[in-house]
Write a protein that holds these residues in place. Structure first.
Motif, mmCIF file in Angstrom:
data_model
loop_
_atom_site.group_PDB
_atom_site.id
_atom_site.type_symbol
_atom_site.label_atom_id
_atom_site.label_comp_id
_atom_site.label_asym_id
_atom_site.label_seq_id
_atom_site.Cartn_x
_atom_site.Cartn_y
_atom_site.Cartn_z
ATOM 1 N N CYS A 239 68.723 -11.788 11.701
ATOM 2 C CA CYS A 239 68.353 -12.283 13.036
ATOM 3 C C CYS A 239 67.040 -13.055 12.984
ATOM 4 C CB CYS A 239 68.253 -11.126 14.017
ATOM 5 S SG CYS A 239 69.835 -10.392 14.491
ATOM 6 N N CYS A 240 66.069 -12.532 12.258
ATOM 7 C CA CYS A 240 64.780 -13.233 12.130
ATOM 8 C C CYS A 240 64.965 -14.590 11.466
ATOM 9 C CB CYS A 240 63.800 -12.387 11.331
ATOM 10 S SG CYS A 240 63.291 -10.857 12.147
ATOM 11 N N PHE A 241 65.755 -14.628 10.406
ATOM 12 C CA PHE A 241 66.011 -15.891 9.715
ATOM 13 C C PHE A 241 66.738 -16.881 10.629
ATOM 14 C CE2 PHE A 241 65.956 -14.335 5.002
ATOM 15 C CZ PHE A 241 64.606 -14.071 5.139
ATOM 16 N N ALA A 242 67.687 -16.376 11.418
ATOM 17 C CA ALA A 242 68.423 -17.245 12.336
ATOM 18 C C ALA A 242 67.480 -17.885 13.345
ATOM 19 C CB ALA A 242 69.518 -16.454 13.054
ATOM 20 N N MET A 243 66.548 -17.112 13.868
ATOM 21 C CA MET A 243 65.570 -17.642 14.821
ATOM 22 C C MET A 243 64.687 -18.702 14.168
ATOM 23 S SD MET A 243 64.254 -14.417 17.115
ATOM 24 C CE MET A 243 64.482 -13.049 15.977
ATOM 25 N N LEU A 244 64.157 -18.383 13.003
ATOM 26 C CA LEU A 244 63.189 -19.269 12.355
ATOM 27 C C LEU A 244 63.833 -20.556 11.850
ATOM 28 C CD1 LEU A 244 61.148 -16.571 10.419
ATOM 29 C CD2 LEU A 244 60.398 -17.864 12.423
ATOM 30 N N LEU A 245 64.982 -20.444 11.206
ATOM 31 C CA LEU A 245 65.640 -21.641 10.682
ATOM 32 C C LEU A 245 66.097 -22.572 11.800
ATOM 33 C CD1 LEU A 245 67.782 -20.225 7.730
ATOM 34 C CD2 LEU A 245 65.814 -21.746 7.567
ATOM 35 N N SER A 246 66.710 -22.009 12.830
ATOM 36 C CA SER A 246 67.187 -22.848 13.932
ATOM 37 C C SER A 246 66.020 -23.507 14.656
ATOM 38 C CB SER A 246 68.023 -22.019 14.908
ATOM 39 O OG SER A 246 67.259 -20.973 15.488
ATOM 40 N N ALA A 247 64.922 -22.781 14.832
ATOM 41 C CA ALA A 247 63.753 -23.346 15.505
ATOM 42 C C ALA A 247 63.133 -24.471 14.679
ATOM 43 C CB ALA A 247 62.717 -22.253 15.774
ATOM 44 N N ALA A 248 63.028 -24.263 13.360
ATOM 45 C CA ALA A 248 62.426 -25.276 12.497
ATOM 46 C C ALA A 248 63.228 -26.569 12.522
ATOM 47 C CB ALA A 248 62.311 -24.742 11.071
ATOM 48 N N ILE A 249 64.564 -26.442 12.430
ATOM 49 C CA ILE A 249 65.406 -27.639 12.443
ATOM 50 C C ILE A 249 65.370 -28.304 13.814
ATOM 51 C CG2 ILE A 249 67.777 -28.475 12.200
ATOM 52 C CD1 ILE A 249 68.200 -26.196 10.158
ATOM 53 N N TYR A 250 65.363 -27.495 14.878
ATOM 54 C CA TYR A 250 65.313 -28.040 16.238
ATOM 55 C C TYR A 250 64.066 -28.905 16.423
ATOM 56 C CZ TYR A 250 65.387 -28.134 21.378
ATOM 57 O OH TYR A 250 65.405 -28.535 22.689
ATOM 58 N N TYR A 251 62.934 -28.431 15.910
ATOM 59 C CA TYR A 251 61.689 -29.193 16.047
ATOM 60 C C TYR A 251 61.750 -30.524 15.302
ATOM 61 C CZ TYR A 251 58.553 -26.109 18.635
ATOM 62 O OH TYR A 251 57.943 -25.387 19.634
ATOM 63 N N GLY A 252 62.623 -30.615 14.310
ATOM 64 C CA GLY A 252 62.726 -31.857 13.549
ATOM 65 C C GLY A 252 63.691 -32.864 14.137
ATOM 66 N N LEU A 253 64.451 -32.457 15.150
ATOM 67 C CA LEU A 253 65.435 -33.353 15.740
ATOM 68 C C LEU A 253 64.788 -34.322 16.727
ATOM 69 C CD1 LEU A 253 68.333 -30.819 16.491
ATOM 70 C CD2 LEU A 253 68.165 -32.397 14.563
ATOM 71 N N GLU A 254 65.336 -35.518 16.819
ATOM 72 C CA GLU A 254 64.885 -36.492 17.803
ATOM 73 C C GLU A 254 65.719 -36.355 19.079
ATOM 74 O OE1 GLU A 254 62.349 -38.432 17.502
ATOM 75 O OE2 GLU A 254 61.902 -38.142 15.369
ATOM 76 N N GLY A 255 65.136 -36.755 20.183
ATOM 77 C CA GLY A 255 65.867 -36.792 21.441
ATOM 78 C C GLY A 255 66.226 -35.443 22.003
ATOM 79 N N MET A 256 65.367 -34.454 21.815
ATOM 80 C CA MET A 256 65.670 -33.136 22.335
ATOM 81 C C MET A 256 65.140 -32.920 23.745
ATOM 82 S SD MET A 256 67.465 -32.524 19.911
ATOM 83 C CE MET A 256 68.169 -30.987 20.480
ATOM 84 N N VAL A 257 64.635 -34.008 24.342
ATOM 85 C CA VAL A 257 64.291 -34.017 25.763
ATOM 86 C C VAL A 257 65.055 -35.178 26.382
ATOM 87 C CG1 VAL A 257 62.466 -34.296 27.477
ATOM 88 C CG2 VAL A 257 62.012 -33.015 25.377
ATOM 89 N N SER A 258 65.620 -34.978 27.568
ATOM 90 C CA SER A 258 66.415 -36.018 28.219
ATOM 91 C C SER A 258 65.565 -37.244 28.518
ATOM 92 C CB SER A 258 67.029 -35.477 29.515
ATOM 93 O OG SER A 258 66.012 -35.100 30.423
ATOM 94 N N GLU A 259 66.221 -38.371 28.731
ATOM 95 C CA GLU A 259 65.509 -39.625 28.968
ATOM 96 C C GLU A 259 64.618 -39.564 30.200
ATOM 97 O OE1 GLU A 259 68.160 -42.906 29.087
ATOM 98 O OE2 GLU A 259 68.849 -42.667 27.016
ATOM 99 N N ASP A 260 65.035 -38.819 31.217
ATOM 100 C CA ASP A 260 64.194 -38.714 32.414
ATOM 101 C C ASP A 260 63.132 -37.627 32.281
ATOM 102 O OD1 ASP A 260 65.655 -36.381 32.599
ATOM 103 O OD2 ASP A 260 66.688 -36.906 34.461
ATOM 104 N N GLY A 261 63.134 -36.924 31.145
ATOM 105 C CA GLY A 261 62.116 -35.919 30.888
ATOM 106 C C GLY A 261 62.275 -34.627 31.665
ATOM 107 N N LYS A 262 63.407 -34.445 32.334
ATOM 108 C CA LYS A 262 63.585 -33.286 33.198
ATOM 109 C C LYS A 262 64.372 -32.147 32.544
ATOM 110 C CE LYS A 262 63.329 -36.001 37.474
ATOM 111 N NZ LYS A 262 64.043 -36.387 38.722
ATOM 112 N N HIS A 263 64.893 -32.387 31.340
ATOM 113 C CA HIS A 263 65.705 -31.360 30.681
ATOM 114 C C HIS A 263 65.424 -31.305 29.184
ATOM 115 C CE1 HIS A 263 68.076 -32.305 34.327
ATOM 116 N NE2 HIS A 263 68.411 -31.030 34.285
ATOM 117 N N PHE A 264 65.506 -30.104 28.644
ATOM 118 C CA PHE A 264 65.606 -29.941 27.208
ATOM 119 C C PHE A 264 67.072 -30.129 26.841
ATOM 120 C CE2 PHE A 264 61.976 -27.218 28.311
ATOM 121 C CZ PHE A 264 61.021 -27.690 27.431
ATOM 122 N N ILE A 265 67.339 -30.777 25.720
ATOM 123 C CA ILE A 265 68.702 -30.914 25.233
ATOM 124 C C ILE A 265 68.914 -29.850 24.166
ATOM 125 C CG2 ILE A 265 70.438 -32.458 24.272
ATOM 126 C CD1 ILE A 265 69.272 -33.325 26.983
ATOM 127 N N GLY A 266 69.797 -28.924 24.446
ATOM 128 C CA GLY A 266 69.935 -27.761 23.588
ATOM 129 C C GLY A 266 68.989 -26.667 24.065
#
Length: 231
Positions: A100-127
């Motif tokens: 569970c700890c690894f799942a949290m850390l790995l998914s968070a690390a990859i998420y931070y590396g993704l582009e476009g994780m905030v909507s164009e209007d800035g009102k939503h997180f994507i994912g």
């Protein structure tokens, strides 16, 4: 003006100090105090942007990236510290707990590396945003009696949701039902403080408020996601 800009950056960076105090409390087994420090980091992160805009930090100190400072602090307080708290506070066999700890850390690390994780209007997180601190709050202080299979399923589901284009509201930036969302956010934070205060015996009222506001966020995410996918 520069001194105010620097003070804003120092205020933002103080979130890391609060997170470190939370880590020390978790190491000592004082999970209640650890969560209070984690709530402090959440409040700092929630208001520092307003101060940054007031001080016009990007114009006054263009050589200092407040966003990078935020990323450093957020990964520690929203991912590393919650994962450690899960590891030491959850009564689970070693290997599934580590998984569970690894799942949290790995998914968070990859998420931070993704582009476009905030909507164009800035009102939503994507994912699902990296909010493992609040997930740990609910699991430890609101629903502490969940069986292992439910804990593992929750962690895996949320880790997967990092990478599915679900729209989660950014509470401070408007959007659908904004008044209700701000109210739910305030109620969630107040209930969090009260549930942690009464730990290890949370009061039914504050548990219900926490779970009710969590359900509200879930319904809002479903409605916003459905609309976004239809466009």
């Amino acid at each position: 003006m520069k001194i105010f800009a620097w003070l804003v950056h120092i205020f933002t960076a103080s979130g890391l100090l609060a997170g470190f105090m939370g880590l020390l409390s978790a190491i000592e087994g004082d999970y209640r105090t650890a969560m209070f420090w984690m709530l402090a980091t959440l409040i700092i992160d929630g208001i520092d942007g307003t101060f940054a805009r007031m001080a016009k930090v990007t114009e006054v100190l263009p050589q200092v990236s407040g966003k990078t400072i935020d990323y450093v602090i957020d990964f520690f307080t929203y991912a590393i510290l919650p994962a450690y708290l899960f590891y030491v506070a959850i009564d689970m066999d070693y290997w599934p707990r580590l998984f569970c700890c690894f799942a949290m850390l790995l998914s968070a690390a990859i998420y931070y590396g993704l582009e476009g994780m905030v909507s164009e209007d800035g009102k939503h997180f994507i994912g699902f945003p990296v909010m493992w601190n609040m997930v740990m709050y609910v699991l430890i202080f609101v629903t502490p009696d969940l069986p292992d299979w439910a804990l593992i399923s929750t962690i895996v589901l949320l880790a997967i949701l990092h990478f599915i284009p679900v729209h989660f509201a950014y509470p401070s930036r408007g959007g659908r039902w904004w008044g209700a969302t701000l109210t739910a956010t305030v109620l969630f934070i107040v209930s969090a403080a009260m549930n942690v205060w009464y730990f290890p015996e949370p009061k039914p009222l504050w548990r219900c408020i926490c779970l009710g506001t969590t359900v509200y966020y879930g319904i809002l995410a479903v409605v916003d996601t459905q609309e976004a996918w239809q466009q």
